[in-house]
Design an enzyme around this catalytic site. Sequence first.
Site, PDB file in Angstrom:
ATOM      1  N   CYS A 124       0.817  -1.220   0.000  1.00 52.69           N
ATOM      2  CA  CYS A 124       0.000   0.000   0.000  1.00 52.69           C
ATOM      3  C   CYS A 124       0.849   1.269   0.000  1.00 52.69           C
ATOM      4  O   CYS A 124       0.313   2.374  -0.127  1.00 52.69           O
ATOM      5  CB  CYS A 124      -0.952  -0.005   1.186  1.00 52.69           C
ATOM      6  N   HIS A 259      -2.953   7.069   2.182  1.00 53.58           N
ATOM      7  CA  HIS A 259      -3.480   5.778   1.721  1.00 53.58           C
ATOM      8  C   HIS A 259      -4.827   5.533   2.387  1.00 53.58           C
ATOM      9  O   HIS A 259      -4.987   5.758   3.597  1.00 53.58           O
ATOM     10  CB  HIS A 259      -2.476   4.676   2.087  1.00 53.58           C
ATOM     11  N   ASN A 290     -10.337  -0.058   0.303  1.00 51.21           N
ATOM     12  CA  ASN A 290      -8.876   0.036   0.338  1.00 51.21           C
ATOM     13  C   ASN A 290      -8.326  -0.650  -0.913  1.00 51.21           C
ATOM     14  O   ASN A 290      -8.395  -1.869  -1.028  1.00 51.21           O
ATOM     15  CB  ASN A 290      -8.392  -0.644   1.631  1.00 51.21           C
TER      16      ASN A 290
HETATM   17  O1  UT7 Z   1      -3.844  -1.166   3.854  1.00 51.29           O
HETATM   18  C1  UT7 Z   1      -2.813  -1.629   4.634  1.00 51.29           C
HETATM   19  C2  UT7 Z   1      -2.905  -1.132   6.040  1.00 51.29           C
HETATM   20  N1  UT7 Z   1      -4.107  -1.628   6.657  1.00 51.29           N
HETATM   21  C3  UT7 Z   1      -4.657  -0.952   7.661  1.00 51.29           C
HETATM   22  O2  UT7 Z   1      -4.162   0.081   8.024  1.00 51.29           O
HETATM   23  C4  UT7 Z   1      -5.865  -1.548   8.316  1.00 51.29           C
HETATM   24  C5  UT7 Z   1      -5.815  -1.298   9.803  1.00 51.29           C
HETATM   25  N2  UT7 Z   1      -6.858  -1.987  10.590  1.00 51.29           N
HETATM   26  C6  UT7 Z   1      -8.167  -1.684  10.496  1.00 51.29           C
HETATM   27  O3  UT7 Z   1      -8.564  -0.895   9.651  1.00 51.29           O
HETATM   28  C7  UT7 Z   1      -9.092  -2.272  11.529  1.00 51.29           C
HETATM   29  O4  UT7 Z   1      -8.353  -2.994  12.467  1.00 51.29           O
HETATM   30  C8  UT7 Z   1     -10.199  -3.196  10.944  1.00 51.29           C
HETATM   31  C9  UT7 Z   1     -11.183  -2.358  10.123  1.00 51.29           C
HETATM   32  C10 UT7 Z   1      -9.577  -4.284  10.080  1.00 51.29           C
HETATM   33  C11 UT7 Z   1     -10.979  -3.876  12.041  1.00 51.29           C
HETATM   34  O5  UT7 Z   1     -11.574  -2.889  12.887  1.00 51.29           O
HETATM   35  P1  UT7 Z   1     -11.328  -2.899  14.459  1.00 51.29           P
HETATM   36  O6  UT7 Z   1     -12.105  -1.803  15.008  1.00 51.29           O
HETATM   37  O7  UT7 Z   1      -9.851  -2.916  14.705  1.00 51.29           O
HETATM   38  O8  UT7 Z   1     -12.003  -4.285  14.873  1.00 51.29           O
HETATM   39  P2  UT7 Z   1     -11.449  -5.445  15.816  1.00 51.29           P
HETATM   40  O9  UT7 Z   1     -10.717  -6.442  14.995  1.00 51.29           O
HETATM   41  O10 UT7 Z   1     -10.742  -4.860  17.030  1.00 51.29           O
HETATM   42  O11 UT7 Z   1     -12.795  -6.080  16.339  1.00 51.29           O
HETATM   43  C12 UT7 Z   1     -13.704  -5.355  17.168  1.00 51.29           C
HETATM   44  C13 UT7 Z   1     -14.960  -6.172  17.344  1.00 51.29           C
HETATM   45  C14 UT7 Z   1     -14.704  -7.608  17.820  1.00 51.29           C
HETATM   46  O12 UT7 Z   1     -15.831  -7.990  18.602  1.00 51.29           O
HETATM   47  P3  UT7 Z   1     -15.779  -7.963  20.232  1.00 51.29           P
HETATM   48  O13 UT7 Z   1     -14.645  -8.862  20.596  1.00 51.29           O
HETATM   49  O14 UT7 Z   1     -15.515  -6.517  20.577  1.00 51.29           O
HETATM   50  O15 UT7 Z   1     -17.112  -8.456  20.626  1.00 51.29           O
HETATM   51  C15 UT7 Z   1     -14.687  -8.410  16.562  1.00 51.29           C
HETATM   52  O16 UT7 Z   1     -15.063  -9.759  16.762  1.00 51.29           O
HETATM   53  O17 UT7 Z   1     -15.637  -6.311  16.088  1.00 51.29           O
HETATM   54  C16 UT7 Z   1     -15.731  -7.697  15.732  1.00 51.29           C
HETATM   55  N3  UT7 Z   1     -15.494  -7.810  14.309  1.00 51.29           N
HETATM   56  C17 UT7 Z   1     -16.447  -7.711  13.393  1.00 51.29           C
HETATM   57  N4  UT7 Z   1     -17.772  -7.496  13.493  1.00 51.29           N
HETATM   58  C18 UT7 Z   1     -18.487  -7.440  12.369  1.00 51.29           C
HETATM   59  C19 UT7 Z   1     -14.303  -7.987  13.674  1.00 51.29           C
HETATM   60  N5  UT7 Z   1     -14.489  -8.009  12.349  1.00 51.29           N
HETATM   61  C20 UT7 Z   1     -15.815  -7.844  12.158  1.00 51.29           C
HETATM   62  C21 UT7 Z   1     -16.612  -7.773  10.993  1.00 51.29           C
HETATM   63  N6  UT7 Z   1     -17.928  -7.558  11.144  1.00 51.29           N
HETATM   64  N7  UT7 Z   1     -16.088  -7.878   9.762  1.00 51.29           N
END
Ligand code: UT7
Length: 334
Positions: A124, A259, A290
């Site tokens: 990226c 990005h 993305n």
């Molecule tokens: O392009 C290269 C660089 N990439 C990036 O910079 C991406 C960086 N990371 C992100 O953008 C974020 O980490 C994500 C968008 C991928 C994920 O968002 P997040 O707020 O970090 O979610 P998380 O993985 O911490 O999960 C939070 C909650 C969890 O539930 P509990 O444990 O709080 O009950 C997950 O199980 O959301 C849940 N969850 C989802 N829920 C619905 C995780 N993925 C999903 C999903 N749909 N797809």
Amino acid sequence: MTADALRTQEGAPAARIIGIGTYRPARLVGNDEISTHIDSSDAWIRQRSGIVSRRFATDGDTVVTMAAAAATKAMDQAGIDPTDIGMVLLASMSHLEQAPAAAPRVAHLIGADAAAATDIGAACAGFCYALALADSLVRSGSVGHVLVIGSEKMTDIVDRTDRQTAFIFGDGAGAVVVGPAGTPGIGPVVWGADGSRHGLIAHNRSWLETREQHAPWPVLRMAGPEVFRWAALKVPEISRQALNAAGIDAGDLAAFIPHQANARIVDVAARALKLPPHVVVAKDIVESGNTSAASIPLAMDSLLSMDAGLSGGHALLVGFGAGLVHAAQVVTLP
Ligand code: UT7
């Protein structure tokens, strides 16, 4: 033995972006469709990433064809003939063939058969890496005009059933022509890599495992929260360094085009940089998702289409991603 000193080339005093073009695949995919393959929802995806829709390549679209379409538009806008292109630099993480690279095929498709051509593998951050190389190539005199392209068919390397990545990535391509200029239109690059954290965004298996153990197709996996925390600190840090290196302040910017990884990362960085209200912040992620190496030129083109008055203003570009790698520079918008 003392050898004679070698002759070197006379370069241009400076380089700048002189044209931009994009290719957005026709298929628009909303969050509801994504959520048929993962346990998720439109509301969650919008809230946690800002994404409302993304484009998915259709059968005829490849990294090569999308790159060629974007490059042709960029040359048209720049008023440059394909025969004037001395180098094609194609940034991509989703070109599936180990050999040959995609860039020579793109050069041939667009009629730039006299150009040198190679791919850049910086995920990226690939567009910012390639742009920095193009700037150096033009200033060194190695090349007159460079096509810098980011092209991604992420749907080939993303697992649509993976909850961490399926909703984030999209497909598309963006290209710019970099040419000689009297005054600098591409500021010094601030870049780096941290291979100790290569596993944070990586294929889940190698092609060797697929061949020798008949394992499934390798797909991308991402430790989302960890990458998010890294990006939230890294983007403001290298943004400040790039502004310093270019000798300008945040208040001198017309646009901030990081990005498009996650709308929340864009917001965190914009707040940390204390961007004044007149600085337009790119949010192409809302409609494009993305698109990895393609996201910055896609977002740049989208801003310029919405407000042609941004042309000639300064924009801060910041790429970051798998490697881990990062790169930032200030440019003058075409
Ligand atoms: O392009 C290269 C660089 N990439 C990036 O910079 C991406 C960086 N990371 C992100 O953008 C974020 O980490 C994500 C968008 C991928 C994920 O968002 P997040 O707020 O970090 O979610 P998380 O993985 O911490 O999960 C939070 C909650 C969890 O539930 P509990 O444990 O709080 O009950 C997950 O199980 O959301 C849940 N969850 C989802 N829920 C619905 C995780 N993925 C999903 C999903 N749909 N797809």
